[in-house]
Design a protein around this motif. Sequence first.
Motif, short mmCIF file in Angstrom:
data_model
loop_
_atom_site.label_atom_id
_atom_site.label_comp_id
_atom_site.label_asym_id
_atom_site.label_seq_id
_atom_site.Cartn_x
_atom_site.Cartn_y
_atom_site.Cartn_z
N SER A 1 -4.07 16.29 5.57
CA SER A 1 -3.83 15.06 6.33
C SER A 1 -3.31 13.98 5.39
CB SER A 1 -5.11 14.60 7.02
OG SER A 1 -6.10 14.27 6.05
N TRP A 2 -2.74 12.94 6.00
CA TRP A 2 -2.24 11.82 5.22
C TRP A 2 -3.36 10.83 4.96
CZ3 TRP A 2 2.51 12.07 3.18
CH2 TRP A 2 3.43 12.96 3.75
N ILE A 3 -3.30 10.19 3.81
CA ILE A 3 -4.28 9.17 3.47
C ILE A 3 -3.57 7.85 3.18
CG2 ILE A 3 -5.99 10.79 2.58
CD1 ILE A 3 -5.10 10.03 -0.25
N TYR A 4 -4.32 6.79 3.32
CA TYR A 4 -3.85 5.42 3.08
C TYR A 4 -4.44 4.96 1.76
CZ TYR A 4 -3.69 0.31 3.98
OH TYR A 4 -3.50 -1.05 3.92
N THR A 5 -3.59 4.55 0.82
CA THR A 5 -4.09 4.30 -0.52
C THR A 5 -3.26 3.23 -1.22
OG1 THR A 5 -4.66 5.41 -2.60
CG2 THR A 5 -2.64 6.12 -1.52
N ARG B 1 0.86 -1.18 0.00
CA ARG B 1 0.00 0.00 0.00
C ARG B 1 0.90 1.24 0.00
NH1 ARG B 1 -2.80 -3.68 -0.89
NH2 ARG B 1 -4.85 -4.22 0.00
N SER B 2 0.28 2.39 0.04
CA SER B 2 1.06 3.63 -0.03
C SER B 2 0.45 4.69 0.87
CB SER B 2 1.10 4.13 -1.48
OG SER B 2 1.93 5.27 -1.59
N HIS B 3 1.24 5.70 1.16
CA HIS B 3 0.75 6.88 1.86
C HIS B 3 0.78 8.04 0.88
CE1 HIS B 3 5.04 7.66 1.95
NE2 HIS B 3 4.85 8.86 2.47
N ALA B 4 -0.10 8.99 1.07
CA ALA B 4 -0.14 10.18 0.23
C ALA B 4 -0.70 11.33 1.05
CB ALA B 4 -0.98 9.94 -1.02
N TYR B 5 -0.36 12.54 0.66
CA TYR B 5 -0.82 13.70 1.41
C TYR B 5 -1.99 14.36 0.68
CZ TYR B 5 -0.68 17.84 4.36
OH TYR B 5 -1.02 18.84 5.25
N ASP B 6 -3.08 14.54 1.41
CA ASP B 6 -4.26 15.20 0.86
C ASP B 6 -4.20 16.69 1.21
OD1 ASP B 6 -6.73 15.84 -0.16
OD2 ASP B 6 -7.86 15.02 1.53
N VAL B 7 -3.93 17.50 0.21
CA VAL B 7 -3.75 18.94 0.43
C VAL B 7 -5.03 19.58 0.96
CG1 VAL B 7 -3.19 21.14 -0.67
CG2 VAL B 7 -1.98 19.06 -1.36
N GLN B 8 -6.17 19.12 0.47
CA GLN B 8 -7.43 19.73 0.86
C GLN B 8 -7.72 19.54 2.35
OE1 GLN B 8 -10.75 18.52 -1.53
NE2 GLN B 8 -12.21 19.86 -0.49
N MET C 1 8.18 12.39 8.71
CA MET C 1 7.56 11.36 7.89
C MET C 1 8.66 10.46 7.32
SD MET C 1 5.38 9.53 6.47
CE MET C 1 3.88 10.26 7.08
N PRO C 2 8.97 9.35 7.98
CA PRO C 2 10.07 8.50 7.54
C PRO C 2 9.74 7.55 6.40
CG PRO C 2 9.13 7.62 9.55
CD PRO C 2 8.41 8.91 9.27
N LEU C 3 8.45 7.33 6.11
CA LEU C 3 8.09 6.37 5.07
C LEU C 3 8.77 6.73 3.75
CD1 LEU C 3 4.26 5.74 5.63
CD2 LEU C 3 6.17 4.26 6.28
N LYS C 4 9.32 5.71 3.10
CA LYS C 4 10.03 5.90 1.83
C LYS C 4 9.29 5.16 0.72
CE LYS C 4 13.78 7.93 3.62
NZ LYS C 4 13.29 8.06 5.00
N TYR C 5 9.14 5.84 -0.41
CA TYR C 5 8.53 5.18 -1.56
C TYR C 5 9.54 4.24 -2.22
CZ TYR C 5 4.65 8.52 -1.38
OH TYR C 5 3.57 9.26 -1.00
N SER C 6 9.04 3.11 -2.66
CA SER C 6 9.83 2.18 -3.45
C SER C 6 9.26 2.14 -4.86
CB SER C 6 9.80 0.77 -2.84
OG SER C 6 10.48 0.75 -1.60
N LYS D 1 -10.02 4.86 6.08
CA LYS D 1 -10.08 6.14 6.78
C LYS D 1 -9.31 6.08 8.09
CE LYS D 1 -13.41 9.51 8.62
NZ LYS D 1 -13.01 9.45 10.04
N ARG D 2 -9.53 5.02 8.86
CA ARG D 2 -8.85 4.87 10.14
C ARG D 2 -7.33 4.74 9.96
NH1 ARG D 2 -11.44 3.35 14.72
NH2 ARG D 2 -9.89 1.78 15.26
N ARG D 3 -6.92 4.06 8.92
CA ARG D 3 -5.49 3.89 8.70
C ARG D 3 -4.84 5.18 8.22
NH1 ARG D 3 -3.67 -1.36 8.87
NH2 ARG D 3 -2.31 -1.32 7.05
N GLY D 4 -5.59 6.00 7.50
CA GLY D 4 -5.10 7.32 7.17
C GLY D 4 -4.92 8.17 8.43
N GLU D 5 -5.85 8.02 9.36
CA GLU D 5 -5.74 8.73 10.63
C GLU D 5 -4.51 8.27 11.41
OE1 GLU D 5 -9.47 7.83 12.41
OE2 GLU D 5 -10.60 9.30 11.23
N CYS D 6 -4.20 6.98 11.33
CA CYS D 6 -3.00 6.46 11.99
C CYS D 6 -1.74 7.11 11.42
CB CYS D 6 -2.90 4.95 11.81
SG CYS D 6 -4.02 3.97 12.83
N ILE D 7 -1.65 7.17 10.09
CA ILE D 7 -0.47 7.76 9.46
C ILE D 7 -0.31 9.21 9.89
CG2 ILE D 7 0.56 8.42 7.24
CD1 ILE D 7 -0.86 5.99 6.00
#
Length: 322
Positions: A172-176, A162-169, A289-294, A273-279
């Motif tokens: 907050s971070w989202i789980y996707t 999975r991935s993390h991404a930032y929702d500008v609107q 934000m230590p997560l690194k994209y591969s 939604k809950r996992r985005g809240e965790c991030i």
Amino acid sequence: MTLGNSLLSFTVIISLTVPIFVISVRVGPYSIDPACEKYDPRNLRSDQMTVIINGYSEHRIPLIQSIAAAYSASPSIATVILLWCNNSTPPQTLSSFAQNLSATILRPPSSSLNHRFYPWEIIKTRAVLISDDDIEPNQKSISFAFTAWKSNPDRITGFFARSHAYDVQSKSWIYTMEKEKYSIILTKFMILDRTHLETYTCDQRYSQTRHIVEEMNNCEDILMNFVVAENVNKGPLLVEAKGGVRDYGDARNDDELGLSKVGLSSRRGEHRKRRGECITEFHRLLGRMPLKYSYGMVVDSVGEQGLCEKGGKLVPCDQQIF
């Protein structure tokens, strides 16, 4: 409360082809958790893995027996451990369960998901495979993933990304899930070095984030990806599941037995939604934000590798309409 400050008490039921032995062990209280005393890596085996399956639902006992047998039959596996986290399960039920289980059962003192990454003394291998109780890989998949991990032993390796991404609107971070990159490997099937278990459990930098896992009863896999990425400065590694991996917990199965309705992720919208809240909360507490994209992959694209039952046939889960 962190593991380091708690009274550690658990029951071990050993069941293979020998009579059942029930060993009650009480350790503590300790000011320092004994598991956090540095373990000499030279004493760990490198030729095989230890599997830790997280179990909770008695409804899944027959399935867990099948999954444990599949893992124990692999030459890549030294030991299979079932972490049984349902404290309401009667001892006689577990004793009966253990008679036909190719695994060692550990009963931790609580149902905390943080226990999935506890550096149990029984772990005698450098590589640890964390697995859900509804994932059944074949022998080729296990061997291929272990080989890939041995070439990248500091990284998390697995089949489900999975991935993390930032929702500008919403700021907050989202789980996707994204097709070209990923930053999170799920505990459906996750291989990692035993030292990462010690860091997750013992490093006080993560005490507050472990508390979030306790409160949310979720996101322990996301936190482990935070921990590893921060300490090795690398993203995870997604590998191909040779021949596919049977995913009984995916909600897209034709599920007559109701196995896909048991897990935490069976309600997808709420789960994401809950996992985005965790991030977002992990980021806030750590201040970074230590997560690194591969991007380098051992698969054609980042998609589901689980196999679901549809119309009496096993097909890739992501080829179905959900």
